[in-house]
Design a protein around this motif. Structure first.
Motif, short mmCIF file in Angstrom:
data_model
loop_
_atom_site.label_atom_id
_atom_site.label_comp_id
_atom_site.label_asym_id
_atom_site.label_seq_id
_atom_site.Cartn_x
_atom_site.Cartn_y
_atom_site.Cartn_z
N ALA A 41 -23.14 17.58 -36.10
CA ALA A 41 -23.13 16.60 -35.42
C ALA A 41 -23.93 16.01 -35.04
O ALA A 41 -24.02 15.25 -34.69
CB ALA A 41 -22.12 17.38 -34.33
N GLY A 42 -25.33 16.86 -34.73
CA GLY A 42 -26.70 16.46 -34.57
C GLY A 42 -28.06 16.65 -35.69
O GLY A 42 -27.41 17.18 -36.35
N ASP A 44 -31.26 17.84 -35.77
CA ASP A 44 -31.72 18.30 -34.84
C ASP A 44 -33.43 18.82 -34.84
O ASP A 44 -33.91 19.00 -34.58
CB ASP A 44 -31.33 19.73 -34.42
CG ASP A 44 -30.89 20.42 -36.00
OD1 ASP A 44 -31.37 20.33 -37.00
OD2 ASP A 44 -30.91 21.53 -35.95
N LEU A 64 -43.07 25.04 -34.06
CA LEU A 64 -42.65 24.12 -32.99
C LEU A 64 -41.81 23.18 -33.27
O LEU A 64 -41.20 22.87 -34.54
CB LEU A 64 -44.03 23.75 -31.85
CG LEU A 64 -44.42 23.96 -31.40
CD1 LEU A 64 -46.17 22.57 -30.93
CD2 LEU A 64 -44.71 24.72 -30.10
N PRO A 65 -40.64 22.73 -32.47
CA PRO A 65 -39.74 21.94 -33.22
C PRO A 65 -40.09 20.96 -33.39
O PRO A 65 -40.94 20.13 -32.85
CB PRO A 65 -38.45 21.88 -32.14
CG PRO A 65 -39.78 21.68 -30.54
CD PRO A 65 -40.67 23.21 -30.82
N PRO A 70 -34.38 10.68 -30.18
CA PRO A 70 -33.11 10.21 -30.37
C PRO A 70 -33.42 8.84 -30.96
O PRO A 70 -33.94 8.12 -31.24
CB PRO A 70 -33.24 10.23 -29.07
CG PRO A 70 -34.86 10.28 -28.85
CD PRO A 70 -35.65 10.99 -29.80
N ILE A 72 -31.52 5.81 -29.84
CA ILE A 72 -30.93 5.01 -28.30
C ILE A 72 -30.92 3.46 -28.34
O ILE A 72 -31.61 2.93 -28.86
CB ILE A 72 -32.21 4.97 -27.46
CG1 ILE A 72 -32.54 6.70 -27.36
CG2 ILE A 72 -31.46 5.01 -26.19
CD1 ILE A 72 -33.30 6.54 -26.48
N THR A 92 -41.24 9.36 -29.11
CA THR A 92 -42.17 10.25 -27.73
C THR A 92 -42.04 11.24 -27.38
O THR A 92 -42.76 11.44 -26.06
CB THR A 92 -41.82 8.69 -26.65
OG1 THR A 92 -40.85 9.04 -26.21
CG2 THR A 92 -42.43 7.16 -26.77
N ARG A 93 -40.86 11.85 -27.59
CA ARG A 93 -40.54 12.71 -26.99
C ARG A 93 -41.05 14.20 -27.91
O ARG A 93 -40.96 15.56 -27.62
CB ARG A 93 -39.04 13.46 -27.34
CG ARG A 93 -38.48 12.28 -26.68
CD ARG A 93 -37.04 11.70 -26.67
NE ARG A 93 -36.35 11.06 -25.71
CZ ARG A 93 -35.59 11.11 -24.88
NH1 ARG A 93 -35.38 12.62 -24.41
NH2 ARG A 93 -35.07 10.24 -24.17
N GLY A 94 -42.37 14.28 -28.71
CA GLY A 94 -42.77 15.71 -29.35
C GLY A 94 -43.92 16.05 -28.72
O GLY A 94 -44.55 15.49 -27.50
N THR A 95 -44.20 17.30 -28.93
CA THR A 95 -45.26 18.03 -28.73
C THR A 95 -46.36 17.12 -28.40
O THR A 95 -47.02 17.57 -27.27
CB THR A 95 -45.96 18.40 -29.90
OG1 THR A 95 -44.84 19.92 -30.49
CG2 THR A 95 -46.99 20.03 -29.23
N ALA A 97 -46.55 13.79 -27.95
CA ALA A 97 -45.69 13.41 -27.65
C ALA A 97 -45.99 11.17 -28.69
O ALA A 97 -45.68 10.07 -28.83
CB ALA A 97 -46.32 12.26 -25.87
N VAL A 332 -37.26 4.05 -21.72
CA VAL A 332 -38.49 4.05 -22.89
C VAL A 332 -40.21 4.08 -22.71
O VAL A 332 -40.03 2.62 -22.80
CB VAL A 332 -38.01 4.51 -23.74
CG1 VAL A 332 -38.86 4.50 -25.15
CG2 VAL A 332 -36.44 5.18 -24.19
N ASP B 44 -28.33 20.13 -28.81
CA ASP B 44 -28.40 18.95 -29.02
C ASP B 44 -28.55 18.08 -27.26
O ASP B 44 -29.15 17.10 -27.83
CB ASP B 44 -27.99 18.25 -30.25
CG ASP B 44 -25.73 18.54 -29.74
OD1 ASP B 44 -26.01 18.60 -28.94
OD2 ASP B 44 -25.22 17.19 -29.84
N ARG B 93 -40.29 17.23 -22.85
CA ARG B 93 -40.22 16.91 -23.75
C ARG B 93 -38.74 15.34 -23.57
O ARG B 93 -38.60 14.19 -24.55
CB ARG B 93 -39.43 16.97 -24.94
CG ARG B 93 -40.20 17.95 -25.98
CD ARG B 93 -40.27 19.41 -26.43
NE ARG B 93 -41.25 20.18 -27.10
CZ ARG B 93 -41.27 20.05 -28.62
NH1 ARG B 93 -40.97 18.64 -29.30
NH2 ARG B 93 -41.79 20.68 -28.61
N ARG B 367 -44.33 17.86 -17.90
CA ARG B 367 -46.49 17.42 -18.79
C ARG B 367 -45.93 16.20 -16.89
O ARG B 367 -44.85 15.69 -17.25
CB ARG B 367 -46.08 18.05 -19.79
CG ARG B 367 -45.42 16.68 -20.69
CD ARG B 367 -46.31 17.04 -22.13
NE ARG B 367 -44.49 16.37 -22.72
CZ ARG B 367 -44.74 16.28 -24.44
NH1 ARG B 367 -45.59 16.80 -24.58
NH2 ARG B 367 -44.08 14.89 -25.13
#
Lengths: 398, 398
Positions: A41-42, A44, A64-65, A70, A72, A92-95, A97, A332, B44, B93, B367
């Motif tokens: 489904a995703g 991850d 860390l993940p 995504p 978009i 841009t969403r990670g630890t 960015a 974004v 997700d 995030r 953050r």
């Protein structure tokens, strides 16, 4: 490259030499459909593709993940650019960015499996911050070499994460040499982009994710910012591996984007030499891609050519325009280098390098974080001219 | 609350009045195990729990990913605090890098289904930025009311996203009143925290995610920062609904954390009045939770009491300490309010309010992003004293 062992799918001898035309410096696997994960489904995490990563069995240790960013749809931005089917791969969403988190994670994962206690990198900023944060999370020490002109915000981020930072007055090229030399001399994990093949291995996972997020299709065009080059080379390798695994018929065309103020590879693509003011790391606001001597430059040109792609340069005004368009039409946020792919697509469309009906993906590679307020950052920095003896002296005196 | 229709699972009459002791202002559903999603490899997105959200059938229209934030084991941070089983729910995030993205997404999703064209909110910062970015992505207009003292960085973020921003000289309370009045007068979507029940509905999804990420267990303790209150109230409601659905036996104890410089609810919890300097929005660096008259204050006290929890206040020095400890031991960056839960857990452990062996989750709620470089931000701002007539005049003159 002793650390890239352990994945039995790796084809022996794939590390023999480094001939870009043969992609000989890149890892090769025994490609087969079975190396790709079953539909889900995703998307991850980057580790989802570990059959195509040089990671042996057992649990992932990096805490860390990472990845799973995504994809978009950006119809209103597409309309503005003239593109009818535009998507953003939002890194841009990670630890830290930025997409540097992927390379950091894979290098540290490998290091953790080999007993590393220190990781080093030279960077103008994003890779340094990613390495500092990744090392902090993993319990490793980070020793980072940056030009003394590094942005104060980024230095503060590294120090907040507890890194040891060497501020090199002689600039990035010397910082890079020192980091490599220190890695060899002290037995540190070398996370340097374009040197450690794991950085491209990690960044190729973006291609796998895009493919899954497009319902297991390849896009027609992927646009990526180009500094040292591994981001674009990773995308190229990922899609080529999808072809090799029988998942897609052909890879997308690649659009490599540089800043006009520092565009050595665009000029090389055109068969020319950079003119004055076109190879200056300080000549653009896009410091994340302002590299005068790209470490993976030859490979970038090879990959772009073989994808039937193109290289374009964009002025700072176009980068600012792209940042604004991204925020106002998609929500974004991007730093200048992070918006380069979008700016480049606008330029490429104007020059008939990309058609309006192409299924197009722009990599948004990073956004800018503020340094956290912190009473006493646990890290420490030293300013050095650029000799390895200074490094030893600084660390011994600690 | 006309917009919260459409979910057939909603129990009729659940919106009758607002009695915190009865949680009567919160939405109720026909709770059953079947409302929870089947087990999956990853968590997700917030929409995964849509059977427990007031969203009718059909595709989700809000175009950005929301929720699905990682739960990160923090053993070394735990050791530092004295906690043997500490986890971080990392809400930093998302689109605007704070948990306000959840509430924004649900309110806008609902608005898109009802033909809204403008969304409004009053905020000291994070909710405003989240609303501006979410509206930009969804193609809505955002009209945002902020105290004139808003941080320039945050204002720049709102303007980059194209928001109309009213800078209210009379401060937050007046901004809040004006936003609500404007929503009623102009038919705008009202995203105000503590007023629109969807904000708590969205924030409760954090509890569902934590439960799944802990292999369908409830933690013993959840610590959350408390400003207006919906974050903590959302967590409380989420776990209560998990009990109601038969998924867990009892909800976790809740630790609400305020900044010492603005701690009206901690003093109320202790049955006291705030002393001078304890109810000052400018009295702490944690502006994200510096609220002198919390909109969900009574509900916060109710939820904490019924969870057998506690409220604690932490000085700015402890917030800075927590920010540094987070970065250096987990790689997670936090703004002061985002680190409050961690600082509060340290204080609570010292005071025997949390035991060393408790399965403990700290919400890291945000953050700090830098404003993007942008040539001409498409948004616009007006400074007003604090009259609704000024709002009309500003917008008419546009």
């Amino acid at each position: 490259v002793g650390e890239v062992t352990g994945a039995s799918r790796l084809v022996a001898g794939s590390m023999v030499d480094c001939d870009p035309a043969e992609s000989g410096c890149l890892l090769r696997y025994a490609y087969a459909p079975s190396l790709l994960p079953p539909p889900a489904a995703g998307v991850d995490s980057m580790w989802r593709y570990r059959d195509l990563l040089p990671v042996a069995g057992g649990p992932v240790r990096f805490p860390l993940p990472v990845g799973g960013s995504p994809l978009i749809a950006a119809p209103r931005l597409g309309t503005r650019l003239g593109l009818g089917d535009l998507w953003l791969k939002d890194e841009t969403r990670g630890t830290s960015a930025s997409n540097k988190d992927r390379a950091t994670a894979l290098v540290i994962e490998s290091g953790l499996r080999h007993g590393a206690d220190t990781v080093t990198v030279a960077s103008t900023g994003n890779a340094a911050v990613a390495t500092a944060l990744g090392a902090a999370a993993a319990g490793l020490r980070a020793t980072i070499f940056v030009p003394a002109s590094v942005r104060p915000t980024r230095l503060a981020l590294m120090l907040a994460a507890g890194a040891r930072v060497l501020l090199v007055e002689a600039g990035y090229d010397t910082a890079f040499r020192l980091s490599r030399e220190a890695a060899a001399r002290f037995g540190w994990l070398d996370r340097n982009t374009g040197v450690n093949p794991l950085t491209i291995e990690a960044k190729k996972s973006v291609a796998f994710e895009v493919w899954e997020q497009l319902d297991r299709r390849a896009p027609d065009v992927v646009a990526a910012p180009v500094g040292d080059g591994p981001t674009l080379c990773g995308v190229a390798k990922g899609f080529r591996e999808l072809v090799a695994c029988g998942a897609i018929e052909r890879p997308p065309r690649l659009l490599g984007v540089q800043a006009a103020g520092c565009q050595p590879l665009v000029r090389a693509w055109e068969g020319a030499s950079p003119r004055p003011g076109e190879r200056d790391p300080a000549g653009t606001i896009a410091d994340g891609i302002a590299v005068s001597a790209p470490s993976s430059g030859d490979l970038v040109l090879y990959e772009v050519r073989h994808s039937d792609g193109a290289m374009v340069a964009v002025p700072d005004a176009a980068l600012l325009e792209a940042i604004g368009a991204l925020a106002a039409t998609t929500g974004v946020l991007a730093e200048p280098a992070g918006a380069a792919a979008v700016a480049g697509l606008a330029a490429a469309f104007q020059r008939d390098l990309v058609s309006a009906d192409a299924l197009t993906v722009a990599l948004v590679t990073g956004r800018e974080l503020q340094a956290p307020a912190s009473r006493a950052a646990p890290g420490r920095s030293w300013t050095i001219r650029g000799e390895i003896a200074e490094v030893e002296q600084a660390l011994l005196g600690e």
